[in-house]
Write a protein that holds these residues in place. Structure first.
Motif, PDB file in Angstrom:
ATOM      1  N   GLU A   1       0.816  -1.217   0.000  1.00 52.91           N
ATOM      2  CA  GLU A   1       0.000   0.000   0.000  1.00 52.91           C
ATOM      3  C   GLU A   1       0.850   1.267   0.000  1.00 52.91           C
ATOM      4  N   GLY A   2       2.180   1.083   0.017  1.00 53.60           N
ATOM      5  CA  GLY A   2       3.069   2.241   0.024  1.00 53.60           C
ATOM      6  C   GLY A   2       3.152   2.939   1.363  1.00 53.60           C
ATOM      7  N   ARG A   3       2.757   2.270   2.422  1.00 49.78           N
ATOM      8  CA  ARG A   3       2.824   2.851   3.776  1.00 49.78           C
ATOM      9  C   ARG A   3       4.151   2.411   4.395  1.00 49.78           C
ATOM     10  N   TRP A   4       5.205   3.078   3.958  1.00 45.26           N
ATOM     11  CA  TRP A   4       6.561   2.603   4.234  1.00 45.26           C
ATOM     12  C   TRP A   4       6.942   2.677   5.707  1.00 45.26           C
ATOM     13  N   ALA A   5       6.568   3.739   6.391  1.00 43.13           N
ATOM     14  CA  ALA A   5       6.937   3.863   7.807  1.00 43.13           C
ATOM     15  C   ALA A   5       6.338   2.728   8.627  1.00 43.13           C
ATOM     16  N   GLU A   6       5.054   2.440   8.404  1.00 44.68           N
ATOM     17  CA  GLU A   6       4.401   1.365   9.149  1.00 44.68           C
ATOM     18  C   GLU A   6       4.976   0.004   8.759  1.00 44.68           C
ATOM     19  N   ALA A   7       5.274  -0.159   7.458  1.00 42.89           N
ATOM     20  CA  ALA A   7       5.863  -1.425   7.000  1.00 42.89           C
ATOM     21  C   ALA A   7       7.225  -1.664   7.642  1.00 42.89           C
ATOM     22  N   ILE A   8       8.015  -0.602   7.754  1.00 39.34           N
ATOM     23  CA  ILE A   8       9.338  -0.716   8.382  1.00 39.34           C
ATOM     24  C   ILE A   8       9.201  -1.128   9.843  1.00 39.34           C
ATOM     25  N   ARG A   9       8.254  -0.523  10.552  1.00 38.71           N
ATOM     26  CA  ARG A   9       8.058  -0.884  11.960  1.00 38.71           C
ATOM     27  C   ARG A   9       7.681  -2.361  12.099  1.00 38.71           C
ATOM     28  N   GLU A  10       6.751  -2.813  11.249  1.00 40.37           N
ATOM     29  CA  GLU A  10       6.327  -4.211  11.340  1.00 40.37           C
ATOM     30  C   GLU A  10       7.458  -5.173  10.981  1.00 40.37           C
ATOM     31  N   ARG A  11       8.306  -4.784  10.019  1.00 41.98           N
ATOM     32  CA  ARG A  11       9.397  -5.692   9.632  1.00 41.98           C
ATOM     33  C   ARG A  11      10.431  -5.809  10.742  1.00 41.98           C
ATOM     34  N   LEU A  12      10.722  -4.709  11.408  1.00 37.52           N
ATOM     35  CA  LEU A  12      11.684  -4.812  12.509  1.00 37.52           C
ATOM     36  C   LEU A  12      11.090  -5.607  13.662  1.00 37.52           C
ATOM     37  N   ARG A  13       9.787  -5.491  13.856  1.00 39.37           N
ATOM     38  CA  ARG A  13       9.143  -6.308  14.891  1.00 39.37           C
ATOM     39  C   ARG A  13       9.238  -7.791  14.543  1.00 39.37           C
ATOM     40  N   ALA A  14       9.125  -8.104  13.254  1.00 34.62           N
ATOM     41  CA  ALA A  14       9.301  -9.497  12.828  1.00 34.62           C
ATOM     42  C   ALA A  14      10.716  -9.972  13.140  1.00 34.62           C
ATOM     43  N   VAL A  15      11.700  -9.118  12.874  1.00 37.23           N
ATOM     44  CA  VAL A  15      13.097  -9.449  13.182  1.00 37.23           C
ATOM     45  C   VAL A  15      13.266  -9.698  14.677  1.00 37.23           C
ATOM     46  N   ALA A  16      12.724  -8.786  15.487  1.00 35.68           N
ATOM     47  CA  ALA A  16      12.877  -8.901  16.938  1.00 35.68           C
ATOM     48  C   ALA A  16      12.217 -10.179  17.460  1.00 35.68           C
ATOM     49  N   ARG A  17      10.986 -10.453  16.989  1.00 35.32           N
ATOM     50  CA  ARG A  17      10.281 -11.639  17.479  1.00 35.32           C
ATOM     51  C   ARG A  17      10.998 -12.919  17.056  1.00 35.32           C
ATOM     52  N   ASP A  18      11.513 -12.945  15.823  1.00 36.95           N
ATOM     53  CA  ASP A  18      12.223 -14.130  15.342  1.00 36.95           C
ATOM     54  C   ASP A  18      13.491 -14.381  16.157  1.00 36.95           C
ATOM     55  N   LEU A  19      14.221 -13.308  16.463  1.00 36.34           N
ATOM     56  CA  LEU A  19      15.440 -13.448  17.261  1.00 36.34           C
ATOM     57  C   LEU A  19      15.123 -13.927  18.674  1.00 36.34           C
ATOM     58  N   GLU A  20      13.996 -13.464  19.229  1.00 34.16           N
ATOM     59  CA  GLU A  20      13.589 -13.928  20.553  1.00 34.16           C
ATOM     60  C   GLU A  20      13.171 -15.398  20.521  1.00 34.16           C
TER      61      GLU A  20
END
Length: 214
Positions: A119-138
């Motif tokens: 949808e081109g909502r880059w700021a929100e997409a970036i936040r969700e992707r880093l959350r995916a990284v954090a959850r995966d690492l945990e």
């Protein structure tokens, strides 16, 4: 600036009386629930009204001088409001840490990130992707599960376990902070960098810490 200050200092105003009256006014019960910004605005409005009603202004001042005074006071009010809003907004965001209130899996965060990116909502997409990284690492026990952890703290801890990706993790944390707290819009390139890092992290293996003496 000096002539204007001289003009302000030269006004014949009983400052002690005005201050006491303002304090007594603000102590009234109807003001008890007002915010700091509202109180400051009300006090300044009253100050301007009292000041322009003084007979001394007609003697010492001029229309231009009074207009300049009003402009200065308005600028102060605007600055107070802007600072108060930024402080309130920033404080709320930082208290949440990386994650929001609802706990999601890494896959759910990735799906949300891809949907937002489409949808081109880059700021929100970036936040969700880093959350995916954090959850995966945990989930893989590469980092501890720490409530309220910031992006910088995540990058530092993960970087110690995965030194080859430490620099990329730091960059990702900075981008997250920029779009979350710095109010930057985010870009497709920023999101692509986060997505690529996420994919590499999924296959990365932590470096074993140096064992103690046997």
């Amino acid at each position: 600036m000096v002539p204007l200050l001289t003009f302000l200092i030269g006004l014949d105003i009983d400052r002690g009386t005005a201050r006491r009256e303002a304090i007594q006014e603000l102590l009234k019960s109807e003001y008890a629930k007002e915010s700091l910004v509202d109180r400051v605005t009300r006090s300044v409005d009253q100050f301007i009204g009292d000041l322009l009603d003084r007979e001394s202004v007609g003697v010492v001042g001029s229309v231009a001088a009074r207009a300049a005074l009003v402009a200065i006071v308005i600028a102060i009010i605007v600055a107070v409001i802007v600072i108060a809003r930024r402080t309130a907004r920033g404080g709320t965001a930082r208290q949440e840490g990386i994650f929001g209130e609802r706990r999601r899996t890494a896959s759910e965060h990735r799906e949300a990130a891809e949907r937002l990116a489409a949808e081109g909502r880059w700021a929100e997409a970036i936040r969700e992707r880093l959350r995916a990284v954090a959850r995966d690492l945990e989930d893989r026990v590469i980092v501890d599960s720490t409530p309220g952890r910031t992006a910088g703290e995540l990058a530092a801890e993960a970087g110690r376990a995965l030194p080859d990706l430490a620099s990329d993790l730091t960059t990702a944390a900075r981008v997250f902070d920029d779009v979350t707290y710095g109010e930057l819009p985010g870009t497709a390139d920023d999101y692509a960098m986060l997505r690529d890092l996420d994919e590499r992290l999924r296959t990365a293996r932590p470096t074993l810490e140096k064992a103690g003496p046997s």
